[in-house]
Design a protein around this motif. Sequence first.
Motif, mmCIF file in Angstrom:
data_model
loop_
_atom_site.group_PDB
_atom_site.id
_atom_site.type_symbol
_atom_site.label_atom_id
_atom_site.label_comp_id
_atom_site.label_asym_id
_atom_site.label_seq_id
_atom_site.Cartn_x
_atom_site.Cartn_y
_atom_site.Cartn_z
ATOM 1 N N SER A 122 -4.562 2.288 -0.185
ATOM 2 C CA SER A 122 -3.162 1.860 -0.241
ATOM 3 C C SER A 122 -2.275 2.833 0.530
ATOM 4 O O SER A 122 -1.293 2.422 1.157
ATOM 5 N N GLY A 123 -2.619 4.131 0.512
ATOM 6 C CA GLY A 123 -1.850 5.119 1.267
ATOM 7 C C GLY A 123 -1.963 4.894 2.757
ATOM 8 O O GLY A 123 -0.975 4.982 3.490
ATOM 9 N N ILE A 125 -2.723 2.056 4.294
ATOM 10 C CA ILE A 125 -2.055 0.798 4.640
ATOM 11 C C ILE A 125 -0.543 0.966 4.703
ATOM 12 O O ILE A 125 0.149 0.288 5.470
ATOM 13 N N SER A 126 -0.008 1.900 3.899
ATOM 14 C CA SER A 126 1.446 2.081 3.842
ATOM 15 C C SER A 126 2.015 2.740 5.099
ATOM 16 O O SER A 126 3.221 2.687 5.336
ATOM 17 N N VAL A 127 1.157 3.386 5.897
ATOM 18 C CA VAL A 127 1.615 4.014 7.140
ATOM 19 C C VAL A 127 1.778 2.937 8.203
ATOM 20 O O VAL A 127 0.875 2.127 8.422
ATOM 21 N N SER A 128 2.921 2.915 8.859
ATOM 22 C CA SER A 128 3.228 1.840 9.808
ATOM 23 C C SER A 128 2.286 1.846 11.007
ATOM 24 O O SER A 128 1.832 2.901 11.474
ATOM 25 N N ALA A 154 -0.892 9.493 4.607
ATOM 26 C CA ALA A 154 -1.348 8.673 3.481
ATOM 27 C C ALA A 154 -1.623 9.539 2.261
ATOM 28 O O ALA A 154 -1.236 9.195 1.133
ATOM 29 N N GLN A 157 1.678 10.930 0.746
ATOM 30 C CA GLN A 157 2.406 9.932 -0.024
ATOM 31 C C GLN A 157 1.720 9.614 -1.359
ATOM 32 O O GLN A 157 2.334 9.009 -2.242
ATOM 33 N N SER A 158 0.472 10.007 -1.483
ATOM 34 C CA SER A 158 -0.303 9.653 -2.673
ATOM 35 C C SER A 158 -0.458 10.803 -3.658
ATOM 36 O O SER A 158 -1.248 10.708 -4.601
#
Length: 236
Positions: A122-123, A125-128, A154, A157-158
Amino acid sequence: MAIDLPFIWIAFKEIIKSVPITLILTIVPLVVGFLIGIVVAFVRIYKTKLLYQVANGYVSFFRGTPIIMHIMIIYYGIPLIVDQISSKYDLNIQSNKIPIVLFVLIALSLAAGAYLSEIIRSGIISVSNGQLEAAYSVGMTQFQAMFRIVLPQALAQSVANFTNIFVGFLHTSSIAFLVSEKELTGAANIVASTNLKFLEAFIAAGIIYWGLTVIVEGISFLLEKRVTSYSRGGVS
């Protein structure tokens, strides 16, 4: 029945001796699980042939079943397999000589890998995608872009999610006492059973768990502040 306050301190001093094994049962599975999680996360993101379905099944099973069941399956299953293989190939291996803590570490590591793979995935995927495209534009390979640009962001952010997992596994390690591993809860149970003062012993154990959790959350706060400093325009 009154609470024996002095005994809480006596129990505390005895139970705290089990902190090292509790930390081992927490940290080792998370380190191994982190390595498993990275591999599984990339397999699922890139939908690697053959491995993709295996990775999905692994994550689904270990996240969809209780950790106590994983410990029991490993605890009873591995000795059975070891004994059968040893008997078939005439090997001088006895499952009863394998340390119990190893079974617990294997079970917790597999469970940690499943949970951490979702956090890492999920981390990432969250990076553009724009950051990947920018990396490619300056000549980076896909591997370089992923490990130098995407993955660090990632993971940064996690941090909060990693902290939750750490605290969760710190508490989950208490299950190990069911297979006679003397961690904090097991030590509390032993102290309580010898003195028949269960309330006081478990209050002492609860204080230790709470203290460890507060320390972990404090370290997490400082780490999160540090690793996310880039988003605030500098290092503090």
